[in-house]
Design a protein around this motif. Structure first.
Motif, PDB file in Angstrom:
ATOM      1  N   GLU A  34       1.811  -1.030  -8.004  1.00 63.71           N
ATOM      2  CA  GLU A  34       0.912   0.095  -8.250  1.00 63.71           C
ATOM      3  C   GLU A  34      -0.219   0.097  -7.220  1.00 63.71           C
ATOM      4  O   GLU A  34      -1.099  -0.755  -7.252  1.00 63.71           O
ATOM      5  N   GLY A  35      -0.170   1.000  -6.245  1.00 62.76           N
ATOM      6  CA  GLY A  35      -1.213   1.124  -5.242  1.00 62.76           C
ATOM      7  C   GLY A  35      -1.012   0.314  -3.971  1.00 62.76           C
ATOM      8  O   GLY A  35      -1.796   0.424  -3.047  1.00 62.76           O
ATOM      9  N   TYR A  36       0.002  -0.525  -3.890  1.00 62.03           N
ATOM     10  CA  TYR A  36       0.246  -1.308  -2.675  1.00 62.03           C
ATOM     11  C   TYR A  36       1.697  -1.780  -2.666  1.00 62.03           C
ATOM     12  O   TYR A  36       2.434  -1.562  -3.610  1.00 62.03           O
ATOM     13  N   PHE A  37       2.092  -2.421  -1.569  1.00 65.11           N
ATOM     14  CA  PHE A  37       3.416  -3.024  -1.521  1.00 65.11           C
ATOM     15  C   PHE A  37       3.342  -4.369  -0.823  1.00 65.11           C
ATOM     16  O   PHE A  37       2.449  -4.643  -0.038  1.00 65.11           O
ATOM     17  N   GLN A  38       4.284  -5.241  -1.165  1.00 63.92           N
ATOM     18  CA  GLN A  38       4.378  -6.592  -0.608  1.00 63.92           C
ATOM     19  C   GLN A  38       5.647  -6.656   0.234  1.00 63.92           C
ATOM     20  O   GLN A  38       6.693  -6.190  -0.199  1.00 63.92           O
ATOM     21  N   THR A  39       5.565  -7.210   1.435  1.00 69.49           N
ATOM     22  CA  THR A  39       6.740  -7.326   2.289  1.00 69.49           C
ATOM     23  C   THR A  39       7.147  -8.784   2.434  1.00 69.49           C
ATOM     24  O   THR A  39       6.412  -9.686   2.060  1.00 69.49           O
ATOM     25  N   THR A  40       8.312  -9.001   3.014  1.00 66.78           N
ATOM     26  CA  THR A  40       8.819 -10.348   3.245  1.00 66.78           C
ATOM     27  C   THR A  40       8.898 -10.625   4.741  1.00 66.78           C
ATOM     28  O   THR A  40       8.868  -9.700   5.559  1.00 66.78           O
ATOM     29  N   ILE A  41       9.023 -11.885   5.112  1.00 67.23           N
ATOM     30  CA  ILE A  41       9.165 -12.240   6.526  1.00 67.23           C
ATOM     31  C   ILE A  41      10.427 -11.616   7.124  1.00 67.23           C
ATOM     32  O   ILE A  41      10.361 -11.069   8.232  1.00 67.23           O
TER      33      ILE A  41
END
Length: 73
Positions: A34-41
């Motif tokens: 909600e409101g952002y995103f997380q990425t991976t290497i």
């Protein structure tokens, strides 16, 4: 019915960042929140490539220094 028409199979498992989906040629690289995103290497490697041993990496010297009291004015 779904298995009869599916062209691949994905496995899913829940993590603290969200659900990971993985298959032969696919894996979750971005977790939407909600409101952002997380990425991976692996996402950034696919997007930008890999540094070769001959390439230099430059970082800002103060990037990891702890600010002192009063440093913000």
């Amino acid at each position: 019915m779904v298995r009869e028409h599916a062209d691949r199979e994905l496995r899913a498992r829940e993590t603290t960042e969200g659900i990971v989906y993985a298959g032969e040629d696919f894996q979750t690289e971005v977790y939407w929140r909600e409101g952002y995103f997380q990425t991976t290497i692996p996402y950034w490697v696919r997007l930008l490539g890999v540094l070769s041993e001959s390439e230099d990496v430059w970082e800002a010297p103060s990037l990891y220094e702890k600010p002192e009291l009063g440093a913000w004015g």
